[in-house]
Design an enzyme around this catalytic site. Structure first.
Site, PDB file in Angstrom:
ATOM      1  N   SER A  80       0.291  -7.905  -4.294  1.00  0.00           N
ATOM      2  CA  SER A  80       0.544  -7.970  -5.739  1.00  0.00           C
ATOM      3  C   SER A  80       1.552  -9.037  -6.151  1.00  0.00           C
ATOM      4  O   SER A  80       1.718  -9.280  -7.352  1.00  0.00           O
ATOM      5  CB  SER A  80       1.006  -6.600  -6.252  1.00  0.00           C
ATOM      6  OG  SER A  80      -0.056  -5.681  -6.232  1.00  0.00           O
ATOM      7  N   LYS A  83       0.061 -11.532  -8.489  1.00  0.00           N
ATOM      8  CA  LYS A  83      -0.336 -11.228  -9.867  1.00  0.00           C
ATOM      9  C   LYS A  83       0.261 -12.155 -10.924  1.00  0.00           C
ATOM     10  O   LYS A  83      -0.470 -12.647 -11.797  1.00  0.00           O
ATOM     11  CB  LYS A  83       0.001  -9.769 -10.188  1.00  0.00           C
ATOM     12  CG  LYS A  83      -0.874  -8.769  -9.455  1.00  0.00           C
ATOM     13  CD  LYS A  83      -0.411  -7.335  -9.704  1.00  0.00           C
ATOM     14  CE  LYS A  83      -1.273  -6.332  -8.968  1.00  0.00           C
ATOM     15  NZ  LYS A  83      -0.765  -4.942  -9.100  1.00  0.00           N
ATOM     16  N   TYR A 198     -10.186 -10.199  -6.778  1.00  0.00           N
ATOM     17  CA  TYR A 198      -8.840  -9.620  -6.718  1.00  0.00           C
ATOM     18  C   TYR A 198      -8.439  -9.304  -5.289  1.00  0.00           C
ATOM     19  O   TYR A 198      -7.323  -9.609  -4.855  1.00  0.00           O
ATOM     20  CB  TYR A 198      -8.790  -8.356  -7.586  1.00  0.00           C
ATOM     21  CG  TYR A 198      -7.493  -7.594  -7.471  1.00  0.00           C
ATOM     22  CD1 TYR A 198      -6.307  -8.144  -7.948  1.00  0.00           C
ATOM     23  CD2 TYR A 198      -7.454  -6.339  -6.864  1.00  0.00           C
ATOM     24  CE1 TYR A 198      -5.108  -7.453  -7.833  1.00  0.00           C
ATOM     25  CE2 TYR A 198      -6.273  -5.649  -6.751  1.00  0.00           C
ATOM     26  CZ  TYR A 198      -5.097  -6.203  -7.237  1.00  0.00           C
ATOM     27  OH  TYR A 198      -3.913  -5.534  -7.107  1.00  0.00           O
ATOM     28  N   TYR A 250       6.662  -2.362 -11.414  1.00  0.00           N
ATOM     29  CA  TYR A 250       5.931  -1.122 -11.660  1.00  0.00           C
ATOM     30  C   TYR A 250       6.772  -0.117 -12.443  1.00  0.00           C
ATOM     31  O   TYR A 250       7.457  -0.487 -13.399  1.00  0.00           O
ATOM     32  CB  TYR A 250       5.437  -0.525 -10.340  1.00  0.00           C
ATOM     33  CG  TYR A 250       4.562  -1.454  -9.550  1.00  0.00           C
ATOM     34  CD1 TYR A 250       3.475  -2.090 -10.151  1.00  0.00           C
ATOM     35  CD2 TYR A 250       4.803  -1.708  -8.207  1.00  0.00           C
ATOM     36  CE1 TYR A 250       2.663  -2.957  -9.425  1.00  0.00           C
ATOM     37  CE2 TYR A 250       3.981  -2.567  -7.474  1.00  0.00           C
ATOM     38  CZ  TYR A 250       2.920  -3.185  -8.096  1.00  0.00           C
ATOM     39  OH  TYR A 250       2.121  -4.026  -7.381  1.00  0.00           O
ATOM     40  N   VAL A 268       2.732  -4.703  -1.875  1.00  0.00           N
ATOM     41  CA  VAL A 268       2.752  -3.709  -0.808  1.00  0.00           C
ATOM     42  C   VAL A 268       2.696  -4.352   0.579  1.00  0.00           C
ATOM     43  O   VAL A 268       2.845  -3.654   1.584  1.00  0.00           O
ATOM     44  CB  VAL A 268       1.615  -2.685  -0.965  1.00  0.00           C
ATOM     45  CG1 VAL A 268       1.809  -1.876  -2.232  1.00  0.00           C
ATOM     46  CG2 VAL A 268       0.246  -3.351  -0.929  1.00  0.00           C
TER      47      VAL A 268
END
Length: 325
Positions: A80, A83, A198, A250, A268
């Protein structure tokens, strides 16, 4: 800690081994290495093989100087951390308002894989959670992502095929999120195209030095300080950093912004990227994660740097970059 400013501004010829920045990085890394706690990600089976003892830290400044400590060149998958950079590519390609029609910029306050869609529009709440990132991936091509993230890092990036296959085999929830986005009319491609794209972006292989360079490109108004390539515009870089600041960690984003005060994004795979606009980018790597999916040691290293050098975005100018007495 040192009594020098934490900045990479050139001061003439110096011995990098004696640089205060390098000493500071080594000190916070040594402190973080002693921390226990956290678990290596296992919901993507291939990630569970990561070595929990490795810790890396790198800083790249807007003047192009680099500083590294520990396992800064150990490869891991970007996950991530990709992103904000793919989001920046979509903003550059389509324009901010066009992307905003499909993905919002509000903090979700929910876990990274939550079903977090706006009740009225069906848009994902922001591009830093999986639902939003999948929509963003549907707006750009595989080649645009691969070339664009390589431009951010300053060299071509490769896909970890084993991790990609692992994600393809287990990414059922992400496919469900893509179906919901398609039903809401905000997905820019088919479900299979969006999710596979993705998964592929998340499987790119990077190091802490790579993600620090990517962060430094955002910090440098979209221009890579090592290659001098203008990857995205200043407006896009600023917008991306703003969304990172409010949404990048998050459901721990508010706590992060209050305590650390730097735009950041975790993954992660164990990486965290952080930006000090106009100054530098930082990349960290350590696989064990906390309950929110953020690297335990990476969070500790960035917290220590921010507190010790006044890096917080809302710090008064008289204390910014200055170490404690």
């Amino acid at each position: 800690m040192t009594d020098e400013k934490l900045s990479d501004e050139p001061q003439g010829k110096t011995d990098l081994k004696g640089e205060p920045i390098l000493e500071a990085l080594r000190e916070v890394l040594a402190e973080a290495r002693e921390l226990d706690g956290g678990e290596v990600a296992s919901y993507i089976p291939q990630l569970s093989s990561a070595d929990p003892s490795q810790v890396g830290l790198a800083l790249v400044g807007v003047y192009g100087r680099t500083f590294e400590a520990g396992d800064s060149r150990v490869p891991f998958t970007i996950q991530s951390v990709s992103k904000p950079f793919v989001y920046a590519l979509a903003l550059e390609k389509l324009g901010i308002e066009s992307v905003m029609e499909r993905v919002g910029v509000e903090p979700s306050g929910e876990p990274f894989n939550a079903i977090s869609l706006d009740a009225d529009s069906g848009r994902p709440m922001n591009p830093m959670i999986n639902a939003g990132a999948i929509v963003v991936a549907s707006l750009v091509s595989d080649d645009e992502i691969l070339e664009g993230l390589g431009a951010f890092a300053g060299h071509p990036l490769e896909v970890d095929d084993a991790v990609l296959q692992s994600e393809l085999e287990t990414g059922h929830r992400n496919r469900a999120l893509a179906h919901l986005a398609l039903a809401a009319g905000v997905l820019g491609s088919t479900v299979d195209e969006a999710t596979e794209r993705y998964f592929r972006q998340c499987s790119l292989i990077v190091t802490a030095l790579d993600v620090a360079t990517m962060a430094a490109t955002l910090a440098n108004a979209g221009r890579n300080p090592l290659t001098d390539e203008q990857v995205v515009s200043e407006t896009v870089a600023r917008w991306t950093c703003a969304v990172m600041a409010s949404c990048g960690m998050y459901d721990a984003s508010g706590d992060w912004l209050a305590r650390v005060g730097l735009p950041a994004k975790s993954g992660v795979g164990g990486g965290i990227v952080a930006v000090d606009p106009g100054v530098f980018g930082v990349g960290t790597f350590s696989a064990p994660l906390d309950a929110q999916g953020n690297s335990v040691r990476g969070r500790a290293m960035l917290t220590s740097l921010s507190r010790s050098y006044g890096l917080h975005a809302f710090a008064h100018p008289t204390v910014k970059f200055q170490p404690p007495e």
